[in-house]
Design an enzyme around this catalytic site. Structure first.
Site, PDB file in Angstrom:
ATOM      1  N   ASP A  24       0.778  -1.256   0.000  1.00 36.69           N
ATOM      2  CA  ASP A  24       0.000   0.000   0.000  1.00 36.69           C
ATOM      3  C   ASP A  24       0.812   1.311   0.000  1.00 36.69           C
ATOM      4  O   ASP A  24       1.786   1.425   0.739  1.00 36.69           O
ATOM      5  CB  ASP A  24      -0.852   0.118   1.268  1.00 36.69           C
ATOM      6  CG  ASP A  24      -1.603  -1.131   1.628  1.00 36.69           C
ATOM      7  OD1 ASP A  24      -1.557  -2.101   0.878  1.00 36.69           O
ATOM      8  OD2 ASP A  24      -2.229  -1.116   2.698  1.00 36.69           O
ATOM      9  N   GLU A 202     -10.565  -2.225   4.440  1.00 31.00           N
ATOM     10  CA  GLU A 202      -9.202  -1.732   4.690  1.00 31.00           C
ATOM     11  C   GLU A 202      -9.028  -0.355   4.044  1.00 31.00           C
ATOM     12  O   GLU A 202      -9.765   0.023   3.130  1.00 31.00           O
ATOM     13  CB  GLU A 202      -8.165  -2.676   4.061  1.00 31.00           C
ATOM     14  CG  GLU A 202      -8.232  -4.100   4.586  1.00 31.00           C
ATOM     15  CD  GLU A 202      -7.134  -5.007   4.019  1.00 31.00           C
ATOM     16  OE1 GLU A 202      -6.564  -5.765   4.797  1.00 31.00           O
ATOM     17  OE2 GLU A 202      -6.862  -4.976   2.807  1.00 31.00           O
TER      18      GLU A 202
HETATM   19  C1  FRU Z   1      -3.989  -3.515   2.775  1.00 28.69           C
HETATM   20  C2  FRU Z   1      -3.349  -3.971   4.076  1.00 28.69           C
HETATM   21  C3  FRU Z   1      -3.692  -3.010   5.194  1.00 28.69           C
HETATM   22  C4  FRU Z   1      -2.577  -3.212   6.168  1.00 28.69           C
HETATM   23  C5  FRU Z   1      -1.400  -3.462   5.236  1.00 28.69           C
HETATM   24  C6  FRU Z   1      -0.383  -4.425   5.778  1.00 28.69           C
HETATM   25  O1  FRU Z   1      -3.357  -3.962   1.644  1.00 28.69           O
HETATM   26  O2  FRU Z   1      -3.797  -5.289   4.388  1.00 28.69           O
HETATM   27  O3  FRU Z   1      -4.978  -3.191   5.747  1.00 28.69           O
HETATM   28  O4  FRU Z   1      -2.362  -2.100   6.992  1.00 28.69           O
HETATM   29  O5  FRU Z   1      -1.930  -3.957   4.033  1.00 28.69           O
HETATM   30  O6  FRU Z   1       0.744  -4.463   4.983  1.00 28.69           O
END
Ligand code: FRU
Length: 493
Positions: A24, A202
């Site tokens: 992300d 998320e």
């Molecule tokens: C989304 C996610 C978030 C989390 C991160 C962990 O892709 O699952 O919810 O903070 O990636 O790397």
């Protein structure tokens, strides 16, 4: 700055880390002329692992400077996703004479029985994000019952003069508010019985946009990414809602189950918008992670894994009497174009002949033709591979077909065709296609339908061709530009 490489599928005008794993985008904030991009990063491997915040900056949204890791795991756990803001009025008390940056992120800790705990924490920087100090009062926000409680996106709300945090809470989002980024009070929860619940919620975002450019018609947009679930072959994707927000509660325009997707491809996830873009610019700029949790750990790159989409501008526009979210490529990309072909009122036979002489990997096609005609381009084609991008006017659909696009055996659902409904209302098809070493991004009908897909052809697959059922088809305009991070000022339109 991105290195130009012809191997390993590294895009030339997309951001990828120099090495190792990325997911992300995090902490996207504009400060003192720089767009900051932090990102979920595993610096010791090319698959997901203990998360850090990697860091890069750009002044033009295309050429990036990679900086040292900003945040590393500590006694509270790994550093999961989150946001960053400029604390202009020193509400946090972290700063002396000048405003600085505050990052608000999730600390993810696996406790003894492998039960994860997710809590929110702060770090601040007094030197434009180069070094960070973690707040000694961390964590600042926890929840007694949510196991999934993560990805805080924070913004300043002028009307209530408070910070607002939108955060994912399992299958909903929660809205908190705070005077100082440290003390948070819950305002409301949103999401039960609305939208898609095909996966865990998320990486939310919430921001206002003028409708059709009219500031008196403001609406709020909420983005919510939903995680991959083996029951759905689409994997992870992002939905959006429009509505009103008063500082505590978001009221959606439609209380229905009709899901509105941000992107109809497979590879645009966890995207959020940049904070603190100056008012005189006024844009809402967005970037997503160009992958999918369904196969992100298996894609066929070697030294690194993960890329971001191009930067895009988000607007709200009325199309066919509905207010919808529109995405257009950030205009900065135009400075990196070199014109290859520029035609007006060109017949398909003339275009076909010219395309047969081209060999391109990283480029943009901008084409327009009559809305009742179907057209299909074959891109990145070679001995074994081709990626099809087209408009089927009978089905009112735009699509990318990556069934024969390149390497795809790493996951059973990778290869395939992805379509989006088109609602053309001005008599013309407008298609912008961005192609790079391992991606295709399609913006149809002036940003109404967007499809983002990864592809893995060999670097020798450089052909372009076009087809239509109508041999008399005319392109009212057709432009092809090579796109490269080396600026070609004066050569773009
Ligand atoms: C989304 C996610 C978030 C989390 C991160 C962990 O892709 O699952 O919810 O903070 O990636 O790397």
């Amino acid at each position: 700055m991105s290195t130009i490489s012809t191997s390993d599928y590294r895009g030339v005008y997309h951001f990828s880390p120099k090495e190792k794993w990325m997911n992300d985008p995090n902490g996207m904030v504009f400060f003192k002329g720089e767009y900051h991009l932090f990102y979920q990063h595993h610096p010791f491997g090319t698959t997901w692992g203990p998360m850090h915040w990697g860091h890069a900056v750009t002044r033009d949204l295309v050429t990036w400077e990679e900086l040292p890791i900003a945040l590393a795991p500590d006694e509270h756990g790994m550093i999961f996703s989150g946001s960053a803001v400029v604390d202009w009025n020193n509400t946090s008390g972290f700063f002396d004479d000048e405003p600085g940056l505050v990052a608000i992120f999730t600390h993810h800790q696996e406790v003894a029985d492998h039960h994860p705990v997710q809590r929110q924490s702060l770090a601040y920087s007094k030197d434009s994000g180069r070094t960070w100090i973690k707040y000694e009062g961390n964590p600042v926000l926890e929840h007694e019952s949510f196991v999934d409680f993560r990805d805080p996106k924070v913004f300043w709300h002028e009307q209530t003069k408070e910070w607002i945090m939108i955060i994912a809470c399992g299958q909903t989002v929660c809205l908190y508010h705070s005077p100082d980024l440290k003390d948070w009070t819950v305002g409301s929860e949103f999401g039960t019985g609305i939208g898609s619940h095909d996966g865990v919620w998320e990486c939310p975002d919430l921001f206002p946009l003028a409708v059709d450019g009219d500031m008196s018609q403001e609406k709020w947009v909420m983005l919510v990414s939903i995680g991959a679930d083996p029951a759905f072959k689409e994997g992870s994707r992002t939905q959006y809602f429009t509505g009103d927000f008063n500082g505590t509660t978001f009221v959606p325009d439609e209380a229905s189950h009709t899901v509105r997707w941000l992107d109809y491809g497979r590879d645009n996830y966890a995207g959020v918008s940049w904070s603190d873009i100056p008012a005189e610019d006024g844009r809402r700029l967005f970037m997503g992670w160009m992958s999918n949790w369904m196969y992100a750990n298996q894609t066929p790159t070697e030294d690194y894994r993960g890329a971001m989409t191009i930067a895009r501008e988000l607007t709200l526009e009325t199309r066919n009497s509905k207010v919808v979210l529109i995405q257009r490529p950030a205009r900065e990309l135009e400075q990196f174009r070199t014109s290859v072909l520029s035609l007006q009122d060109a017949s398909i036979s003339q275009v076909s002949e010219l395309l047969s002489t081209l060999h391109l990997i990283n480029y943009e096609i901008h084409a327009e033709w009559a809305s009742d005609q179907s057209v299909q381009f074959a891109l990145r084609s070679g001995m074994d591979y081709e990626t099809l991008v087209g408009v089927d006017a009978n089905r009112n659909e735009v699509y990318i077909d990556r069934s024969r696009s390149g390497v795809g055996s790493f996951h059973e659902h990778f290869l395939g065709r992805h379509g989006a409904e088109l609602k053309v209302d001005d008599g013309k098809q407008h298609l912008r296609i961005f192609v790079d070493y391992s991606s295709v991004e399609v913006f149809a009908n002036d940003g109404q339908a967007v499809i983002t897909d990864l592809i893995y052809p060999d670097a020798g697959s450089k052909g372009i061709s076009v087809q239509s059922g109508n041999k008399d088809l005319v392109f009212s305009s057709l432009h092809i530009y090579e796109l490269s991070p080396i600026r070609t000022e004066g050569q773009s339109e």
